[in-house]
Design an enzyme around this catalytic site. Structure first.
Site, PDB file in Angstrom:
ATOM      1  CD  GLU A 287     -24.229 -19.260 -21.839  1.00  0.00           C
ATOM      2  OE1 GLU A 287     -23.664 -18.259 -22.366  1.00  0.00           O
ATOM      3  OE2 GLU A 287     -24.311 -20.359 -22.398  1.00  0.00           O
TER       4      GLU A 287
ATOM      5  CB  CYS B 128     -25.974 -11.608 -22.068  1.00  0.00           C
ATOM      6  SG  CYS B 128     -27.079 -12.859 -22.706  1.00  0.00           S
TER       7      CYS B 128
END
Length: 509
Positions: A261, A295
């Protein structure tokens, strides 16, 4: 602070645990300083290779037991973990806020996310389904099943110091795996607190140590050991693209699995058919929530020329109303960046975008003085820019929103959105069905997450979370992401008296 006492955080803490007891770690002491006020919260004695090996041995031993426990009973343990997290939601949320700098509402929301994934995993523990497959051979039955994988290593980032661990650990636990958590050295206390909460469940159920393991140490020592360890079949890593590239190479070199990720460069498209009453609040939260350190933070806003000036004015007005300050004060919208290095990145990015031709419309200041003594508070910035600027192509982990104008139809906006190497989250605001469906089509958004009339951040746990391209391709949390935490096995059973071969092959002896 009372919440530190409630979570058993001392002035000095050890950096390795296999469930209940803490090992006497011998590594260099890590000072944990809050970005909220610049004060030392606590110290952590980091683990070294010797402690790492002891943790791995205990985890490997625990896996031999845990894989034999029926999945619904593993789910019962996760259910109890969810109950414990409910008890400690307020103090843990406060610690997350104080240690990381996100608003208290976001800190509490992060703990709620842990609770939610526990509930999801409990249900999942009775739904680890395989398939029955039609065989071409008479009196043969084919099916597939999923077995526990082993030790799952989890390397988490500072911006979500507890929730991302829970996405992985609760799913891995019901799948029959054991967990090894290496948290960010910037936010280790939240991880220590979680480990102390888990100890309550481990004790009350007489579970062996080694199912839930925590190790805090330098990346150059503990991180490298974890990445290259043949005993760890799966590593889930959240971090930068550069870190992910290096980690992926090491893990692949030993034929391990990785869930990556990595960076996001997320965009919202606003078309002339957008409801701006929905769009503007979504953009602002997406851009300044967690001080731009998600993110899924909104980093690019791609706006049609027909509504560009109106959107720009509305955003500047909204930004002027933002309250910046101590995140434990619920009246404030924006807390600090994680540290002074992040502030320097913020300043550097703004300098570079201006050099490339961009224009700062609002913000960009570093705050000092009363209430801002840590030096980590900044005023979120809005910048007119073009997508091809080098700095716009990169992810700066700070509250900078690049305002980009487009003309023509929605496909032009989609092309701009997709013209970056990252592919995590994306969004479009439109009330036009054709534009929305174009955005969601195979030739639309190339991101792992694509939303209509909501922002880029704030994903629910029920869906698989992750992105494409340089974001790494990993998937965590909901949907069928659980399959990656297990080993898949195809089985064929012959219950007849003959031995026919597949594809009609004849072999007689």
């Amino acid at each position: 602070m009372e919440f530190l006492n409630q979570l058993l955080i001392g002035e000095k803490n050890n950096g390795a645990s296999t469930g209940i007891d803490w090992m006497k770690t011998k590594g260099e002491e890590l000072d944990v300083v809050s970005p909220v006020d610049g004060k030392l919260i606590s110290k952590v004695a980091q683990a070294e290779e010797e402690e790492y090996d002891r943790v791995i041995e205990k985890a490997a031993q625990a896996f031999k037991y845990w894989r034999t426990v029926p999945a619904p009973k593993r789910g019962e343990i996760v259910r109890q973990i969810g109950i414990e997290l409910r008890k400690y939601k307020e103090p843990l949320g406060k610690l997350v806020s104080y240690e990381m700098g996100k608003s208290l509402q976001e800190g509490l929301g992060e703990v709620q996310e842990m609770i939610d994934i526990c509930d999801f995993a409990v249900g999942l523990s009775r739904q680890l389904y395989g398939l029955t497959i039609a065989s071409e051979r008479e009196k043969h039955r084919m099916y597939e099943q999923y077995h526990p994988l082993g030790i799952v290593g989890m390397i988490t980032a500072f911006n979500f110091p507890v929730a991302v661990w829970a996405w992985n650990a609760m799913i891995a636990t019901v799948c029959g795996d054991v967990n090894l958590w290496k948290p960010s050295s910037k936010t280790p206390l939240s991880a220590i607190a979680v480990q102390n909460i888990l100890a309550n469940v481990i004790k009350s159920n007489n579970l062996p140590e080694g199912i839930f393991n925590l190790i805090i140490g330098k990346g150059s020592v503990i991180g490298n050991k974890l990445l290259s360890d043949e005993r760890i079949p799966l590593i889930s890593l959240t971090g930068s693209i550069a870190v992910g590239k290096r980690a992926a190479g090491i893990i692949a070199g030993r034929f391990g699995r990785s869930i990556l990720e990595l960076g996001g460069n997320n965009a919202i498209i606003i078309t002339p058919n957008a409801d701006l009453n929905l769009a503007i609040p979504a953009v602002v939260f997406g851009a300044v929530g967690t001080a731009g350190q998600r993110c899924t933070t909104t980093r690019r806003l791609i706006v049609h020329e027909d509504v560009y000036d109106k959107v720009k004015e509305s955003l500047i007005t909204a930004y002027k109303s933002l309250r910046i300050g101590n995140p434990l004060d619920e009246k404030n919208h924006v807390g600090p960046l994680i540290d002074k290095a992040a502030v320097e990145d913020f300043k550097s990015a703004l300098k570079q975008v201006v050099e490339e031709g961009g224009k700062i419309l609002y913000g960009g200041d570093v705050l000092s003085g009363n209430g801002y003594e840590s030096g980590c508070y900044v005023v979120p910035a809005i910048v007119e820019a073009e997508n091809h600027y080098k700095i716009v192509q990169e992810e700066t982990f700070a509250p900078i929103l690049y305002l980009i104008k487009y003309s023509g139809d929605v496909q032009n906006a989609i092309n701009i959105q997709n013209d970056v190497v990252q592919g995590l989250s994306s969004s479009i605001f439109t009330n036009n069905l054709r534009e929305a469906e174009e955005f969601l089509s195979a030739w639309g958004s190339d991101c792992g997450i694509a939303n209509v009339n909501i922002g880029t951040s704030g994903a629910e746990i029920g869906g698989a979370f992750g992105g494409e391209k340089h974001t790494g391709g990993g998937r965590e949390s909901g949907s069928d992401a659980w399959k990656f935490y297990m080993r898949r096995q195809t089985n064929t059973i012959n219950f007849g008296a003959k031995l026919p071969l597949a594809q009609g092959i004849k072999f007689e002896i």
